[in-house]
Motif scaffolding. Structure first.
Motif, PDB file in Angstrom:
ATOM      1  N   GLY A 139       6.853   2.730  -6.771  1.00  0.00           N
ATOM      2  CA  GLY A 139       7.462   2.675  -5.448  1.00  0.00           C
ATOM      3  C   GLY A 139       7.956   1.287  -5.083  1.00  0.00           C
ATOM      4  O   GLY A 139       8.213   0.992  -3.909  1.00  0.00           O
ATOM      5  N   TRP A 140       8.099   0.417  -6.104  1.00  0.00           N
ATOM      6  CA  TRP A 140       8.555  -0.954  -5.887  1.00  0.00           C
ATOM      7  C   TRP A 140      10.040  -0.935  -5.545  1.00  0.00           C
ATOM      8  O   TRP A 140      10.882  -0.538  -6.347  1.00  0.00           O
ATOM      9  N   HIS A 141      10.402  -1.370  -4.369  1.00  0.00           N
ATOM     10  CA  HIS A 141      11.784  -1.296  -3.904  1.00  0.00           C
ATOM     11  C   HIS A 141      12.730  -2.070  -4.820  1.00  0.00           C
ATOM     12  O   HIS A 141      13.853  -1.625  -5.091  1.00  0.00           O
ATOM     13  N   TYR A 142      12.279  -3.200  -5.329  1.00  0.00           N
ATOM     14  CA  TYR A 142      13.145  -4.037  -6.156  1.00  0.00           C
ATOM     15  C   TYR A 142      13.162  -3.590  -7.623  1.00  0.00           C
ATOM     16  O   TYR A 142      13.792  -4.233  -8.463  1.00  0.00           O
ATOM     17  N   GLY A 143      12.489  -2.491  -7.908  1.00  0.00           N
ATOM     18  CA  GLY A 143      12.546  -1.929  -9.257  1.00  0.00           C
ATOM     19  C   GLY A 143      13.938  -1.450  -9.625  1.00  0.00           C
ATOM     20  O   GLY A 143      14.261  -1.323 -10.813  1.00  0.00           O
TER      21      GLY A 143
END
Length: 706
Positions: A403-407
């Motif tokens: 759920g890492w936005h910057y992934g």
């Protein structure tokens, strides 16, 4: 860092790139574009010291951007409720684009590759906000279009450097080197290994010039007029190398006997003199020389030594042996072909230098203009696509799973790196270099973002002045091919990492996360590539060589009938692809000693035999088919890393030569050429003296030696 030091033209190029980039940024910022730094970055991406390269890349980048943005506009609304399916759809689109790009070995391939990763850059950024897909996609197109336009205009208006004269100079240099090699081959004094190395280098240079030639047409009407002649010269460049390869073997075979050496020297000497003439004198003398070469075969096969001596001063007195006669006849035909090719090159080179020529010369150019016939490795293309999809899958799993936005940035960088490195045999070392340069760009971006830009307080002039301290040195590096990569990576990464916009941002958390995403994407791409895609120069070169061997097998087996022009183009293209890899091959590699020009000549001769064998008497046809079967077996053995049975093939060739009557000149010529190609240094075959078919009363069985 730049070999020879920094030159004035390096600085001029860098200043032009900086002007184009900052002009693009100013325009995009003035009109309130969402991400004006995209305009700045695009200007640096397409900029090039040569105006034709800038124009062609600008067209291709704009086309790729439109296709990629169009894919986003279609895909995002279609999968608005299914983010996972949307990620899969965009990844599949990028994979399809990469596959098409890898099979289009022209500068146009950039369109498809860019269409793939543009969709990734745009689509993954708006997975959580699909309602802005149309606005975001069109904004991206406009920003990139501004950068492209500014780079093109500045490149054309400020001290433009045309590509056509550069390419003409390269062609002139290539022809000069080829002429030197021709003289060495004809003199018989050239070292075999050095001659093959020089032929290989010329083939690689011709392959490299093909990419430049595709960009010349973007320089205007006058440049487009030159393209036709460049295409015609390039076609003849392809033809010269196999001719030189065969002439070297013919000299070796004729050297087995004193009479053969005498005849060869007598015929070759006038051709050497013709090559040394000035263009005007050579053009005036060419018809007479070709007429003498055309009469040689008839004089030799008629046992007319007086006619041969009348044609060529120094020809041996008395009749030649059968094998010598066949070789001399073939030598005269190959010399005639070589003279025709060089004569065309003289004409076309003159027309190219003067920009235009008489109607006859223009028609000569038009008549021989050919499209490129290139080698394609579908297996390698599929492997590149699989590598990218695996890397994208891993990055997407991490992104969605955590759920890492910057992934999303990690996924974007993984796709971009796999796309750009798809053409390399082992791109892992290059990816490691990219990672190092990216870290340098990150360090510079950090200093700018959190120290320099906040201190100057904004404003276009202040920002431009601050960026000049890095971008102008990077531009100087980009002006020199050996240092282009470092300058390009640092400058472009710095531009995109700064995310310059109307408001300077100093969010350390966002900057850190975005940087980690980029670095993680590079690491994922490098790791997956090292597992799936690092095939090495040896394996890549062998795949190319095997493709050439398969052509010989198919031709000898009669499974395929190849067009002569297509065969020339693809075989020479394979040679051009193998040559750059030779330095990385281990000692003792079988591929290192493989001669693709010899494989080409075998293929052409085998096709000639296939066409002529149907009219033979039963025994002669049986002997000829035995030759074809032996050739196929020899090349199948090569594909299995075995030596095969060349001695059996040589015996089969000698028996076929004895079985085929000399009245069948095309087939006798083909068999003689095949034996000379494969066994130039072998002792001559034991053939009967020259005979007339009308007086020869023996059966096929009686003519075949025991």
């Amino acid at each position: 860092m730049i070999a020879g030091g920094i030159q004035v033209h390096h600085v001029i190029f860098s200043v032009k790139a900086f002007i184009a980039g900052m002009l693009a940024y100013l325009i995009a910022d003035y009109f309130g574009m969402t991400n004006p730094y995209w305009a700045l970055g695009s200007a640096y991406i397409v900029t090039n010291p040569l105006s034709g390269s800038v124009a062609s890349k600008a067209v291709y980048r704009l086309g790729g951007t439109v296709l990629g943005a169009g894919a986003v506009i279609v895909l995002v609304p279609s999968f608005v409720q299914e983010p996972v399916l949307l990620v899969m759809a965009i990844t599949l689109w990028a994979a399809i684009c990469l596959f098409v790009s890898s099979l289009d070995r022209t500068p146009r391939a950039y369109v498809f590759m860019l269409a793939g990763y543009t969709a990734a850059l745009t689509g993954f950024s708006i997975v959580s906000t699909p309602e802005i897909s149309f606005t975001y996609g069109t904004s991206r197109m406009i920003e990139i279009g501004i950068g492209i336009l500014c780079a093109s205009v500045v490149g054309r208006l400020i001290l433009p450097q045309a590509l056509a004269p550069v390419l003409s100079g390269k062609v002139e240099g290539w022809l000069s080197n080829a002429a030197d090699l021709t003289r060495e081959v004809l003199s018989g004094e050239a070292d075999a290994a050095r001659t093959q190395a020089e032929r290989n280098r010329l083939a690689a240079d011709a392959t490299g010039m093909r990419m430049l030639g595709a960009q010349v047409a973007y320089e205007g009407a006058q440049a487009r007029a030159a393209v036709e002649r460049l295409q015609a010269i390039k076609y003849r460049m392809v033809m010269i190398l196999p001719q030189l390869s065969e002439l070297a073997d013919l000299r070796t075979a004729l050297g087995q006997s004193a009479r053969g050496r005498e005849a060869g020297r007598a015929i070759i000497a006038p051709v050497q003199d013709w090559l040394d003439m000035e263009d005007a004198q050579a053009l005036a003398a060419v018809d007479h020389l070709l007429s003498r070469l055309a009469k040689t075969g008839a004089a030799v096969l008629a046992d007319d030594s007086e006619a041969l001596r009348a044609l060529w001063k120094g020809a041996p007195a008395g009749a030649l042996g059968t094998w010598e006669a066949l070789l001399v006849t073939r030598l005269a035909e190959r010399l005639s072909d070589l003279v025709c090719i060089w004569n065309d090159c003289r004409i076309l080179r003159s027309d190219l230098a003067h920009s235009e020529g008489p109607a006859l010369r223009q028609s000569l150019s038009s008549r021989y203009r050919r499209s490129d016939h290139l080698h394609f490795d579908y297996g390698t293309s599929v492997l590149a696509v699989v590598t990218m999809m695996v890397a994208a899958g891993i990055a997407a799993a991490i992104w969605i799973g955590t759920g890492w936005h910057y992934g999303a940035g990690m996924l974007e960088f993984a796709i971009i790196m796999c796309s750009f490195m798809a053409a390399m045999d082992n791109s892992v070392p290059v990816m490691k270099k990219v990672l190092q340069l990216t870290l340098i760009a990150l360090g510079l971006a950090f200093v700018y973002q959190f120290a320099i830009l906040p201190a100057i307080g904004g404003g276009f002039a202040a920002e431009a002045a601050a960026l000049a301290f890095v971008l102008i040195p990077c531009g100087i590096l980009m002006a020199s091919p050996p240092t282009w990569f470092a300058g390009f990576q640092v400058s472009v990464n710095l531009i995109y990492m700064l995310t310059l916009s109307n408001q300077i941002g100093t969010d350390l958390v966002s900057f850190t996360n975005a940087s980690l995403g980029a670095v993680a994407g590079l690491i994922v791409a490098a790791t997956v590539t090292s597992v799936f895609r690092a095939i090495g120069a040896e394996r890549a070169a062998r795949r190319i060589a095997r493709a050439g061997w398969s052509v010989v097998i198919d031709a000898a087996s009669g499974r395929r009938n190849f067009e002569r022009e297509r065969l020339y183009g693809r075989m020479l293209d394979r040679l051009g692809q193998i040559v750059p890899r030779l330095g990385a091959l281990p000692e003792g590699s079988r591929v290192r000693g493989n001669d693709i020009l010899r494989d080409l000549r075998v293929s052409l001769t085998v096709m000639q035999i296939q066409r002529a064998k149907a009219a033979l008497a039963p025994v002669a046809r049986m002997r000829t088919e035995e030759v074809l079967a032996r050739i196929a077996a020899l090349y199948r053995a090569r594909r299995r890393h075995q030596e095969g049975a060349p001695d059996d093939l040589r015996r089969a060739l000698d028996m076929a030569l004895a079985a085929v009557p000399l009245s069948d000149r095309p087939l006798c010529d083909a068999l003689a050429g095949l034996r000379c190609t494969l066994f130039a240094a072998a002792p001559p075959p034991g053939l009967d003296p020259l005979y007339r078919p009308s007086f020869d009363r023996r059966t096929d069985d009686e003519r075949i030696p025991a």
